[in-house]
Design a protein around this motif. Sequence first.
Motif, PDB file in Angstrom:
ATOM      1  N   SER A  44     -20.576  28.403 -12.458  1.00 15.20           N
ATOM      2  CA  SER A  44     -20.015  29.551 -11.762  1.00 15.20           C
ATOM      3  C   SER A  44     -20.117  30.776 -12.650  1.00 15.20           C
ATOM      4  CB  SER A  44     -18.548  29.291 -11.394  1.00 15.20           C
ATOM      5  OG  SER A  44     -17.751  29.260 -12.558  1.00 15.20           O
ATOM      6  N   ILE A  45     -19.719  31.930 -12.116  1.00 17.80           N
ATOM      7  CA  ILE A  45     -19.818  33.179 -12.886  1.00 17.80           C
ATOM      8  C   ILE A  45     -18.540  33.451 -13.686  1.00 17.80           C
ATOM      9  CG2 ILE A  45     -21.528  34.204 -11.354  1.00 17.80           C
ATOM     10  CD1 ILE A  45     -19.258  35.770 -10.029  1.00 17.80           C
ATOM     11  N   ARG A  46     -17.709  32.452 -13.809  1.00 17.74           N
ATOM     12  CA  ARG A  46     -16.527  32.510 -14.673  1.00 17.74           C
ATOM     13  C   ARG A  46     -16.425  31.166 -15.374  1.00 17.74           C
ATOM     14  NH1 ARG A  46     -11.621  35.338 -15.179  1.00 17.74           N
ATOM     15  NH2 ARG A  46      -9.839  34.051 -15.785  1.00 17.74           N
ATOM     16  N   CYS A  47     -16.370  31.190 -16.688  1.00 14.58           N
ATOM     17  CA  CYS A  47     -16.469  29.936 -17.435  1.00 14.58           C
ATOM     18  C   CYS A  47     -15.579  30.021 -18.676  1.00 14.58           C
ATOM     19  CB  CYS A  47     -17.926  29.713 -17.840  1.00 14.58           C
ATOM     20  SG  CYS A  47     -18.273  28.110 -18.578  1.00 14.58           S
ATOM     21  N   THR A  48     -14.891  28.940 -18.987  1.00 15.70           N
ATOM     22  CA  THR A  48     -14.075  28.866 -20.194  1.00 15.70           C
ATOM     23  C   THR A  48     -14.862  28.174 -21.292  1.00 15.70           C
ATOM     24  OG1 THR A  48     -12.013  28.806 -18.939  1.00 15.70           O
ATOM     25  CG2 THR A  48     -11.936  28.018 -21.208  1.00 15.70           C
ATOM     26  N   VAL A  49     -14.992  28.832 -22.427  1.00 19.43           N
ATOM     27  CA  VAL A  49     -15.709  28.300 -23.581  1.00 19.43           C
ATOM     28  C   VAL A  49     -14.686  27.698 -24.531  1.00 19.43           C
ATOM     29  CG1 VAL A  49     -17.270  28.829 -25.489  1.00 19.43           C
ATOM     30  CG2 VAL A  49     -17.486  30.058 -23.319  1.00 19.43           C
ATOM     31  N   LEU A  50     -14.775  26.399 -24.750  1.00 18.22           N
ATOM     32  CA  LEU A  50     -13.825  25.682 -25.594  1.00 18.22           C
ATOM     33  C   LEU A  50     -14.400  25.459 -26.994  1.00 18.22           C
ATOM     34  CD1 LEU A  50     -12.736  22.974 -22.987  1.00 18.22           C
ATOM     35  CD2 LEU A  50     -11.615  25.159 -23.473  1.00 18.22           C
ATOM     36  N   GLY A  51     -13.568  24.963 -27.882  1.00 18.60           N
ATOM     37  CA  GLY A  51     -14.028  24.576 -29.210  1.00 18.60           C
ATOM     38  C   GLY A  51     -14.241  25.737 -30.165  1.00 18.60           C
ATOM     39  N   LEU A  52     -13.621  26.898 -29.910  1.00 16.63           N
ATOM     40  CA  LEU A  52     -13.759  28.046 -30.794  1.00 16.63           C
ATOM     41  C   LEU A  52     -12.679  27.999 -31.872  1.00 16.63           C
ATOM     42  CD1 LEU A  52     -14.390  30.817 -28.103  1.00 16.63           C
ATOM     43  CD2 LEU A  52     -16.062  29.354 -29.266  1.00 16.63           C
ATOM     44  N   SER A  53     -12.854  28.811 -32.901  1.00 16.18           N
ATOM     45  CA  SER A  53     -11.896  28.868 -34.006  1.00 16.18           C
ATOM     46  C   SER A  53     -10.997  30.081 -33.849  1.00 16.18           C
ATOM     47  CB  SER A  53     -12.637  28.938 -35.347  1.00 16.18           C
ATOM     48  OG  SER A  53     -13.423  27.781 -35.554  1.00 16.18           O
ATOM     49  N   ASN A  54      -9.704  29.872 -33.914  1.00 21.24           N
ATOM     50  CA  ASN A  54      -8.766  30.993 -33.862  1.00 21.24           C
ATOM     51  C   ASN A  54      -8.972  31.902 -35.072  1.00 21.24           C
ATOM     52  OD1 ASN A  54      -7.602  30.160 -31.476  1.00 21.24           O
ATOM     53  ND2 ASN A  54      -5.900  29.085 -32.463  1.00 21.24           N
ATOM     54  N   GLY A  55      -8.828  33.210 -34.848  1.00 18.47           N
ATOM     55  CA  GLY A  55      -8.963  34.180 -35.929  1.00 18.47           C
ATOM     56  C   GLY A  55     -10.389  34.605 -36.214  1.00 18.47           C
ATOM     57  N   VAL A  56     -11.352  34.087 -35.456  1.00 17.78           N
ATOM     58  CA  VAL A  56     -12.770  34.429 -35.642  1.00 17.78           C
ATOM     59  C   VAL A  56     -13.237  35.238 -34.441  1.00 17.78           C
ATOM     60  CG1 VAL A  56     -15.107  33.524 -35.908  1.00 17.78           C
ATOM     61  CG2 VAL A  56     -13.191  32.363 -37.016  1.00 17.78           C
ATOM     62  N   GLY A  57     -13.983  36.322 -34.696  1.00 20.73           N
ATOM     63  CA  GLY A  57     -14.494  37.141 -33.605  1.00 20.73           C
ATOM     64  C   GLY A  57     -15.748  36.543 -32.990  1.00 20.73           C
ATOM     65  N   TYR A  58     -15.841  36.579 -31.657  1.00 20.22           N
ATOM     66  CA  TYR A  58     -16.993  36.037 -30.946  1.00 20.22           C
ATOM     67  C   TYR A  58     -17.501  37.040 -29.911  1.00 20.22           C
ATOM     68  CZ  TYR A  58     -15.589  31.379 -32.649  1.00 20.22           C
ATOM     69  OH  TYR A  58     -15.268  30.300 -33.431  1.00 20.22           O
ATOM     70  N   ARG A  59     -18.812  37.046 -29.730  1.00 15.11           N
ATOM     71  CA  ARG A  59     -19.443  37.688 -28.575  1.00 15.11           C
ATOM     72  C   ARG A  59     -20.298  36.630 -27.879  1.00 15.11           C
ATOM     73  NH1 ARG A  59     -22.548  43.078 -29.957  1.00 15.11           N
ATOM     74  NH2 ARG A  59     -23.387  41.805 -31.665  1.00 15.11           N
ATOM     75  N   PHE A  60     -20.549  36.822 -26.606  1.00 14.41           N
ATOM     76  CA  PHE A  60     -21.285  35.828 -25.828  1.00 14.41           C
ATOM     77  C   PHE A  60     -22.415  36.491 -25.050  1.00 14.41           C
ATOM     78  CE2 PHE A  60     -16.908  34.483 -26.314  1.00 14.41           C
ATOM     79  CZ  PHE A  60     -17.056  33.214 -26.852  1.00 14.41           C
ATOM     80  N   ALA A  61     -23.433  35.718 -24.760  1.00  8.10           N
ATOM     81  CA  ALA A  61     -24.526  36.153 -23.895  1.00  8.10           C
ATOM     82  C   ALA A  61     -24.775  35.051 -22.875  1.00  8.10           C
ATOM     83  CB  ALA A  61     -25.801  36.435 -24.699  1.00  8.10           C
ATOM     84  N   VAL A  62     -25.259  35.426 -21.710  1.00  6.45           N
ATOM     85  CA  VAL A  62     -25.463  34.467 -20.632  1.00  6.45           C
ATOM     86  C   VAL A  62     -26.895  34.538 -20.135  1.00  6.45           C
ATOM     87  CG1 VAL A  62     -24.665  36.119 -18.892  1.00  6.45           C
ATOM     88  CG2 VAL A  62     -24.606  33.664 -18.389  1.00  6.45           C
ATOM     89  N   ALA A  63     -27.435  33.396 -19.727  1.00  2.00           N
ATOM     90  CA  ALA A  63     -28.767  33.323 -19.115  1.00  2.00           C
ATOM     91  C   ALA A  63     -28.675  32.431 -17.889  1.00  2.00           C
ATOM     92  CB  ALA A  63     -29.803  32.768 -20.095  1.00  2.00           C
TER      93      ALA A  63
END
Length: 280
Positions: A44-63
């Motif tokens: 779907s066009i809304r997705c939860t990304v799990l397994g990240l580290s708290n306190g770390v900055g993230y950016r995402f890209a989609v294909a």
Amino acid sequence: MTAISGDNAATVSFVAPSSNGGSRVTKYYIEEYGRNSSIRRCVSIRCTVLGLSNGVGYRFAVAAINRFGRGAYSAPSNVVTPTAPSSTIPPPTTTTTTTTTTTTPTGIPASDYGPQGETYQTYGNVYPADLGDCTFAGAANWEQIILGANPDPTVIGYEFAQAGGSATDGLLMSQLFNYWYVDGIAGYYLHGYTSYYTDQVDVENGVLDYGAMIASLNFVTGDYIGTQQVNAGGHIVVVDGYTPEGPLVVTWGTTIQMSWQQWNAEATAMYGINASSTPN
């Protein structure tokens, strides 16, 4: 594309592509932008990304993914930093979007976890039976993963029998491909396939190229697939992901984590599939 932080997680949302190139989008790849990271898949066009580290900055890209393969990655999302829940209510978080053109991240991600939370029919292919329609079950599982289909188990069983399979006799890969091409399986037709080597890098590239591969395994007495001990014989599985430990394979109605040691000893062939609902 926007991202909102959570606890060891982030929720990303985006707009579906305005053009699909003549084939409907079946899923999306979500990648941590600028990192040699795991790829997540969502439908779907809304997705939860799990397994990240708290306190770390993230950016995402989609294909976007369709039967022609993977499209170009989007511009990166805003930066989000996952945080643990606090006892106080935080102020509203403001996020922004961007349409800046960017190049596609390069390199093979360390992991691709495949469709998360997906459930599968067994199609008569039930552990620990030595024989069963593992060929047609594999094709049906592939159609579900890549084409978003939901093949009827009764239809799969009938077509397996029509192709020459029975409760005591399985089918060769060539018989599967021939029937899939000429008659179709559950209304979908094989148009072609690409043979891959079975080395680890080929598994990783194949999953990234096709989303899911069909592979043949050959067991000797005492072999294991994941934690399941198997008897001697051939078996067909779908490879729809991988981790540093080994490939993720779909069979017997579930996803199994194999080790690379098991895979290297048992895998004999692997194929990227091109199929659709259009007859040949």
